[in-house]
Design a protein around this motif. Structure first.
Motif, PDB file in Angstrom:
ATOM      1  N   MET A   1       0.633  -0.893  -0.025  1.00 41.46           N
ATOM      2  CA  MET A   1       0.039   0.039  -0.101  1.00 41.46           C
ATOM      3  C   MET A   1       0.601   1.477  -0.080  1.00 41.46           C
ATOM      4  N   ASN A   2       1.841   1.132   0.788  1.00 42.20           N
ATOM      5  CA  ASN A   2       2.862   2.350   1.030  1.00 42.20           C
ATOM      6  C   ASN A   2       3.245   2.405  -0.326  1.00 42.20           C
ATOM      7  N   GLY A   3       4.048   1.457  -0.930  1.00 43.25           N
ATOM      8  CA  GLY A   3       4.315   1.711  -3.057  1.00 43.25           C
ATOM      9  C   GLY A   3       3.985   2.407  -3.404  1.00 43.25           C
ATOM     10  N   LEU A   4       2.352   1.472  -3.641  1.00 43.64           N
ATOM     11  CA  LEU A   4       0.985   2.071  -4.197  1.00 43.64           C
ATOM     12  C   LEU A   4       0.904   3.850  -4.000  1.00 43.64           C
ATOM     13  N   LEU A   5       1.037   3.885  -2.725  1.00 42.71           N
ATOM     14  CA  LEU A   5       0.373   5.628  -2.829  1.00 42.71           C
ATOM     15  C   LEU A   5       1.980   6.766  -2.838  1.00 42.71           C
ATOM     16  N   LEU A   6       3.296   6.137  -3.004  1.00 40.37           N
ATOM     17  CA  LEU A   6       4.665   7.024  -3.449  1.00 40.37           C
ATOM     18  C   LEU A   6       4.681   6.736  -4.390  1.00 40.37           C
ATOM     19  N   ARG A   7       3.857   5.651  -5.534  1.00 35.06           N
ATOM     20  CA  ARG A   7       3.608   5.828  -7.145  1.00 35.06           C
ATOM     21  C   ARG A   7       3.152   6.726  -7.816  1.00 35.06           C
ATOM     22  N   SER A   8       2.098   6.911  -6.397  1.00 35.84           N
ATOM     23  CA  SER A   8       1.082   7.649  -6.891  1.00 35.84           C
ATOM     24  C   SER A   8       1.448   9.098  -6.890  1.00 35.84           C
ATOM     25  N   SER A   9       2.075   9.066  -6.269  1.00 35.32           N
ATOM     26  CA  SER A   9       2.478  11.177  -5.626  1.00 35.32           C
ATOM     27  C   SER A   9       3.356  11.237  -6.620  1.00 35.32           C
ATOM     28  N   VAL A  10       4.103  10.367  -7.558  1.00 38.12           N
ATOM     29  CA  VAL A  10       4.752  10.849  -8.635  1.00 38.12           C
ATOM     30  C   VAL A  10       3.864  10.977  -9.956  1.00 38.12           C
ATOM     31  N   LEU A  11       2.866   9.806 -10.064  1.00 34.19           N
ATOM     32  CA  LEU A  11       1.891  10.153 -10.682  1.00 34.19           C
ATOM     33  C   LEU A  11       1.289  10.513 -11.261  1.00 34.19           C
ATOM     34  N   VAL A  12       0.241  11.664  -9.812  1.00 30.48           N
ATOM     35  CA  VAL A  12      -0.171  12.377 -10.598  1.00 30.48           C
ATOM     36  C   VAL A  12       0.412  14.027 -10.505  1.00 30.48           C
ATOM     37  N   PRO A  13       1.380  14.070  -9.846  1.00 27.10           N
ATOM     38  CA  PRO A  13       1.704  15.184 -10.832  1.00 27.10           C
ATOM     39  C   PRO A  13       2.800  16.035 -11.781  1.00 27.10           C
ATOM     40  N   ALA A  14       2.751  14.289 -12.665  1.00 25.86           N
ATOM     41  CA  ALA A  14       3.551  14.172 -14.148  1.00 25.86           C
ATOM     42  C   ALA A  14       2.155  13.928 -14.823  1.00 25.86           C
ATOM     43  N   LEU A  15       0.839  13.752 -14.475  1.00 25.77           N
ATOM     44  CA  LEU A  15      -0.267  13.938 -15.222  1.00 25.77           C
ATOM     45  C   LEU A  15      -1.062  15.335 -14.839  1.00 25.77           C
ATOM     46  N   VAL A  16      -0.896  15.933 -13.605  1.00 26.43           N
ATOM     47  CA  VAL A  16      -1.439  17.583 -13.741  1.00 26.43           C
ATOM     48  C   VAL A  16       0.438  18.650 -14.903  1.00 26.43           C
ATOM     49  N   ALA A  17       0.891  18.028 -14.624  1.00 24.76           N
ATOM     50  CA  ALA A  17       2.571  18.511 -15.143  1.00 24.76           C
ATOM     51  C   ALA A  17       1.457  18.312 -16.966  1.00 24.76           C
ATOM     52  N   TRP A  18       1.300  17.109 -17.231  1.00 32.44           N
ATOM     53  CA  TRP A  18       0.680  16.655 -18.871  1.00 32.44           C
ATOM     54  C   TRP A  18      -0.104  17.438 -19.440  1.00 32.44           C
ATOM     55  N   GLU A  19      -1.327  17.804 -18.422  1.00 30.44           N
ATOM     56  CA  GLU A  19      -2.218  18.366 -18.744  1.00 30.44           C
ATOM     57  C   GLU A  19      -2.237  19.611 -19.171  1.00 30.44           C
ATOM     58  N   ALA A  20      -1.362  20.017 -18.222  1.00 32.21           N
ATOM     59  CA  ALA A  20      -0.582  21.793 -18.040  1.00 32.21           C
ATOM     60  C   ALA A  20      -0.691  22.364 -19.511  1.00 32.21           C
ATOM     61  N   PRO A 254      17.530 -17.945  -2.048  1.00 34.55           N
ATOM     62  CA  PRO A 254      18.021 -16.555  -0.994  1.00 34.55           C
ATOM     63  C   PRO A 254      16.763 -15.141  -1.389  1.00 34.55           C
ATOM     64  N   SER A 255      17.727 -14.860  -2.785  1.00 33.57           N
ATOM     65  CA  SER A 255      17.675 -13.300  -2.787  1.00 33.57           C
ATOM     66  C   SER A 255      16.399 -12.864  -3.351  1.00 33.57           C
ATOM     67  N   ARG A 256      15.604 -14.194  -3.905  1.00 32.44           N
ATOM     68  CA  ARG A 256      14.220 -13.426  -4.353  1.00 32.44           C
ATOM     69  C   ARG A 256      13.293 -13.794  -3.022  1.00 32.44           C
ATOM     70  N   ALA A 257      13.787 -14.740  -2.063  1.00 33.82           N
ATOM     71  CA  ALA A 257      12.793 -14.986  -1.078  1.00 33.82           C
ATOM     72  C   ALA A 257      12.539 -13.366   0.296  1.00 33.82           C
ATOM     73  N   SER A 258      14.215 -12.775   0.303  1.00 33.37           N
ATOM     74  CA  SER A 258      14.245 -11.624   0.290  1.00 33.37           C
ATOM     75  C   SER A 258      13.661 -10.195  -0.205  1.00 33.37           C
ATOM     76  N   ARG A 259      13.170 -10.097  -0.615  1.00 34.63           N
ATOM     77  CA  ARG A 259      12.854  -9.688  -1.919  1.00 34.63           C
ATOM     78  C   ARG A 259      10.728  -9.835  -1.799  1.00 34.63           C
ATOM     79  N   LYS A 260      11.171  -7.845  -1.485  1.00 32.63           N
ATOM     80  CA  LYS A 260       9.800  -7.394  -1.082  1.00 32.63           C
ATOM     81  C   LYS A 260       8.738  -7.421  -2.147  1.00 32.63           C
ATOM     82  N   ALA A 261       7.521  -7.652  -2.282  1.00 32.35           N
ATOM     83  CA  ALA A 261       6.508  -7.359  -3.150  1.00 32.35           C
ATOM     84  C   ALA A 261       5.838  -6.317  -3.297  1.00 32.35           C
ATOM     85  N   THR A 262       6.349  -5.160  -3.045  1.00 33.46           N
ATOM     86  CA  THR A 262       6.361  -4.168  -3.786  1.00 33.46           C
ATOM     87  C   THR A 262       7.377  -3.275  -4.761  1.00 33.46           C
TER      88      THR A 262
END
Length: 266
Positions: A1-20, A254-262
């Motif tokens: 959820m935190n990763g999704l919010l972080l990516r959304s925080s980048v996407l929304v300003p990019a869309l606003v800049a694209w629109e403008a 081992p390297s993939r087991a420790s990788r987060k789903a985000t």
């Protein structure tokens, strides 16, 4: 959820800049994202309630394209893994076939569309053949490399125990080659989506590529950009599903087991 919010925080300003930026430019070739979203809603979600509000173009163009890309990609996966593992375990076969493979994979798949048109005629068979030819090589070469790089201790142990060949391939060689096979699968999936569009630009009666070039010829640029955005979403969605499968199949590493789903999909 935190990763999704972080990516959304980048996407929304990019869309606003694209629109403008697009509204200030006022170019008909680069419509604002709000116009593209409106065209997409009208194009795909204006159907009756009996069709879950999906328009006819979803069933006549989008779904056939998805079926073609998945069919061609799956055929390429089966052929590529089978031939790649066989070649990777046989140095003699690889020495004989290697130059021919290098020649074949150097041929750009779109240049063979006229050949496939002659062989298979206009239709899905020609488009699937184009996808198979282009998506085959990354899978085959990565499978061969993975099978060839099997640890010598594992190989000697299996031989000393007189392990049957079928068991050795499925339980020793394939697991060792899976990381490189999945690398080839991710690359081939992107190539399959690309070739799906290219093959539908020539001699097609429906599909995303056909509708994309039709909108461009009609100077309907919001619709054209909507199809381009759909291709991006389709490629992102298929790659995300493949990454989920890869993490589950290779969770013993081992390297993939420790990788987060985000993690951000590659």
């Amino acid at each position: 959820m935190n990763g999704l919010l972080l990516r959304s925080s980048v996407l929304v300003p990019a869309l606003v800049a694209w629109e403008a930026a697009t509204r200030s430019a006022g170019s008909a070739f680069f419509p604002p994202p709000s116009a593209i979203a409106a065209a997409a809603a009208r194009l795909w979600f204006s159907g009756p309630a009996t069709q879950a509000f999906l328009a006819d173009t979803v069933f006549e163009d989008v779904l056939p394209s998805v079926v073609r890309v998945l069919t061609g990609w799956l055929i390429a996966v089966v052929l590529g893994v089978t031939a790649g593992v066989a070649l990777g375990r046989s140095r003699v076969a690889l020495d004989y076939v290697g130059p021919q493979l290098a020649f074949a994979r150097a041929v750009p798949p779109p240049t063979l569309i006229p050949v496939f048109l002659v062989l298979f005629g206009i239709g899905s068979t020609m488009q699937i053949a184009t996808i198979v030819f282009g998506a085959l090589w990354p899978v085959l070469l990565n499978a061969a490399d993975g099978a060839r790089s099997l640890d010598s201790v594992q190989e000697d142990t299996a031989r000393s125990l007189r392990t049957p060949l079928a068991y050795r391939i499925t339980m020793v060689v394939l697991p060792a080659a899976l990381p490189k096979i999945f690398a080839g699968l991710r690359l081939s999936l992107s190539i399959a989506v690309l070739l799906m569009v290219v093959s539908e630009l020539v001699g097609a009666a429906n599909g995303i590529g056909y509708e994309l070039i039709f909108a461009q010829r009609q100077f309907d640029f919001p619709v054209m950009w909507a199809w381009i955005a759909l291709l991006g979403l389709l490629g992102y969605g298929l790659n995300t599903i493949l990454l989920v499968v890869e993490r589950r199949v290779l969770r013993w590493q081992p390297s993939r087991a420790s990788r987060k789903a985000t993690d951000v999909p590659a």
